[in-house]
Enzyme design. Structure first.
Site, short mmCIF file in Angstrom:
data_model
loop_
_atom_site.label_atom_id
_atom_site.label_comp_id
_atom_site.label_asym_id
_atom_site.label_seq_id
_atom_site.Cartn_x
_atom_site.Cartn_y
_atom_site.Cartn_z
N CYS A 1 -2.27 -0.75 7.53
CA CYS A 1 -1.58 0.53 7.38
C CYS A 1 -1.78 1.41 8.61
O CYS A 1 -0.87 2.15 9.00
CB CYS A 1 -2.05 1.23 6.11
SG CYS A 1 -1.39 0.48 4.61
N HIS B 1 0.82 -1.21 0.00
CA HIS B 1 0.00 0.00 0.00
C HIS B 1 0.86 1.27 0.00
O HIS B 1 2.02 1.25 0.41
CB HIS B 1 -0.93 0.00 1.20
CG HIS B 1 -2.05 -0.98 1.06
ND1 HIS B 1 -3.02 -1.14 2.01
CD2 HIS B 1 -2.36 -1.86 0.07
CE1 HIS B 1 -3.87 -2.06 1.62
NE2 HIS B 1 -3.48 -2.52 0.45
N CYS C 1 -6.21 1.12 5.59
CA CYS C 1 -6.66 -0.19 6.02
C CYS C 1 -6.10 -0.46 7.42
O CYS C 1 -5.24 0.28 7.92
CB CYS C 1 -6.22 -1.27 5.04
SG CYS C 1 -4.46 -1.70 5.14
N GLU D 1 0.74 3.96 1.86
CA GLU D 1 1.21 4.37 3.17
C GLU D 1 2.45 3.56 3.57
O GLU D 1 3.43 4.10 4.08
CB GLU D 1 0.13 4.18 4.25
CG GLU D 1 -1.15 4.92 3.98
CD GLU D 1 -2.22 4.06 3.33
OE1 GLU D 1 -3.37 4.15 3.77
OE2 GLU D 1 -1.90 3.32 2.38
#
Length: 162
Positions: free
Chosen positions: A120, A79, A117, A81
């Site tokens: 993250c 992801h 999420c 992040e």
């Protein structure tokens, strides 16, 4: 021409970063800022050296009809992040802010009710990031104090998605 406010400026940078993403569902871009300086950036994509979903032309989570926010262990991508966090040192991340923009690939619109999420969120907490700015429209955004994610731990209730 009116000067762009600073928060939207950093969100604009995150949006540009998202254009490097390779996910077939959602393109996210993240920019970490500390003391008014960009520390790192990240976008959604497979780990270095691996082929991306865009290379294969298939998303396994889409193929299995997995809802948004669930079963990320099946996703090929790292992801935005996470990529931004692993590109910076802990010292740089402590007390910083992360700016996040998500674009829905099929529609080209901003991801509605976007958030990090649960994986993250945990990385953001451990990295020492203090604020998360999330774009809702070209000019509107939400600010999350990371302490809220610490105090309101969704993992205790088994809440899926975001």
């Amino acid at each position: 021409m009116a000067r762009r406010d600073k928060i939207n400026y950093y969100l604009d940078l995150a949006e540009v970063v998202s254009k490097r993403g390779t996910c077939l569902r959602k393109l996210y871009g993240a920019v970490v800022v500390k003391n008014d300086e960009v520390i790192s950036t990240g976008y959604v994509g497979a780990p270095r050296g691996r082929k991306n979903c865009s290379d294969y032309g298939v998303c396994i989570r889409e193929k299995l009809k997995i809802p948004r926010g669930e079963r990320y262990e099946l996703c090929r991508s790292v992801h935005a992040e996470a990529n931004a966090i692993i590109s910076a040192s802990r010292e740089e991340l402590l007390g910083s802010s992360i700016y996040l923009v998500g674009i829905d690939v099929p529609t080209g619109e901003y991801v509605k009710n976007s958030s990090s999420c649960s994986m993250c969120k945990r990385m953001i907490i451990n990295a020492g990031i203090e604020k998360v700015y999330i774009r809702d429209t070209k000019d509107e955004y939400r600010v999350v104090d990371v302490q809220e994610w610490i105090d309101n731990d969704e993992s205790l209730e088994g809440i899926f998605g975001y």
